[in-house]
Design a protein around this motif. Structure first.
Motif, short mmCIF file in Angstrom:
data_model
loop_
_atom_site.label_atom_id
_atom_site.label_comp_id
_atom_site.label_asym_id
_atom_site.label_seq_id
_atom_site.Cartn_x
_atom_site.Cartn_y
_atom_site.Cartn_z
N CYS A 184 -14.79 27.85 -36.62
CA CYS A 184 -15.52 27.43 -37.84
C CYS A 184 -14.74 28.06 -38.92
N THR A 215 -13.30 22.77 -37.47
CA THR A 215 -14.83 22.89 -37.08
C THR A 215 -15.38 23.40 -38.24
N THR A 217 -19.86 24.07 -39.84
CA THR A 217 -20.82 24.40 -39.25
C THR A 217 -21.97 24.82 -40.26
N GLU A 280 -20.52 21.18 -35.67
CA GLU A 280 -21.46 21.73 -34.72
C GLU A 280 -22.37 22.34 -35.01
N SER A 281 -23.43 22.92 -34.55
CA SER A 281 -24.64 23.75 -34.98
C SER A 281 -24.47 25.05 -34.06
N VAL A 282 -24.31 26.05 -34.65
CA VAL A 282 -24.50 27.44 -34.04
C VAL A 282 -25.97 27.83 -33.51
N SER A 292 -26.32 19.16 -39.27
CA SER A 292 -24.99 18.99 -38.83
C SER A 292 -24.67 17.54 -38.26
#
Length: 312
Positions: A184, A215, A217, A280-282, A292
């Motif tokens: 990210c 990436t 996020t 993405e989403s963490v 996201s």
């Protein structure tokens, strides 16, 4: 097609990254999770889906983990069993350090027809015991004459400390990688420094540039920010302050991610560096997951504008 974009070293690759459900999740719940994920992204027009192989990264960080580590379902199993109705190329991450050469070779042969793309990931740090190095894993893949299109991980933050991330990419290229997915990105300067060295070194050595998929996020809470930092994601102090004191941290982070995407597109367009984005989403919070998806759609629109201007 994703394969054509990678082989032709094109910009504009758009991916979405998912972490499989926790290993002990009830099967009916896994099916429900998969159904929702397919509904969220099925009509966006992605080039592919990234499925992560989560490791316990505590070996590279002495600080307490903000969220407890819980083992997840294997990404190849999740893809084959629960996401088969999603008509998208799947990029399967594989944490190679826990396998022997024989075990990895068997996995490659066993999945030759099911998995078209894979990203090999080494151990989080040299402190962690490993059965197989990343270089050995590349050698196993080569010896197996694998049909998988192999990708590698790139970490722009590492370039700030060691100034050699571009050289790592060239070495991974030599070992069979055809594209790269970054950790990210929240520090644009570190990322542009890395890209600059990658570009000018490629010019000096007459080497082709491979696609780099950055990436992005969303960050919806201070807790998520702490987790990102724990994972090694670098945020400048000014940005951390702005996010912490924002009235809407999630909306602010979305704006920051879009600014980063635009700046990277601007920088790379003039040099013909092929880039794309992986969103993405963490977090498993609904708001951050939906954010996201919003970011995914916005970045897609942004890339289409750049593609249109390049053609004209």
């Amino acid at each position: 097609m994703l394969k054509d974009k990678i082989n032709n070293r094109n910009s504009g690759i758009l991916l979405y990254g998912l972490t499989p459900p926790k290993l002990n999740t009830d099967q009916s719940k896994i099916q429900s999770i998969a159904k929702k994920q397919i509904e969220r992204i099925g009509d966006i027009g992605l080039d592919g889906l990234v499925l992560y192989d989560i490791q316990d990264e505590s070996s590279r960080n002495d600080a307490p983990r903000p969220f407890p580590f819980m083992e997840t379902l294997s990404p190849d199993v999740y893809s084959a069993k629960y996401l088969k109705d999603l008509n998208l190329p799947k990029i399967i991450y594989k944490s190679v350090g826990k396998y022997s050469k024989q075990e990895l070779g068997h996995w490659i042969k066993e999945n030759a027809e099911q998995i078209d793309y894979s990203v090999f990931v080494g151990t989080p740090s040299n402190k962690q015991k490993s059965s197989l190095s990343l270089n050995d894993a590349y050698s196993v893949n080569h010896a197996a004459n694998s049909s998988m299109i192999l990708g590698g991980v790139t970490i722009p933050e590492r370039h700030y400390k060691k100034n050699d991330e571009h050289l790592r990419l060239f070495k991974k290229d030599d070992k069979g990688c055809h594209f790269f997915i970054s950790q990210c990105v929240y520090n644009i300067n570190n990322t542009k420094n890395f890209l600059s060295d990658y570009y000018y070194s490629s010019m000096a050595d007459d080497r082709a540039l491979l696609p780099i998929i950055f990436t992005l996020t969303p960050c919806g809470s201070v807790k998520t920010m702490e987790f990102m930092e724990w994972l090694g994601i670098d945020m400048p102090q000014w940005l951390k302050n702005d996010l912490k004191h924002s009235e809407d941290i999630l909306a602010k982070s979305i704006d920051v991610c879009k600014t980063i995407a635009k700046e990277l597109l601007d920088y790379c367009a003039g040099k013909n560096i092929p880039i794309g984005f992986n969103i993405e989403s963490v977090s498993i919070r609904k708001a951050e997951i939906e954010a996201s998806i919003e970011l995914l759609r916005d970045v897609k629109t942004m890339m289409k504008k750049y593609e249109a201007s390049a053609v004209s």
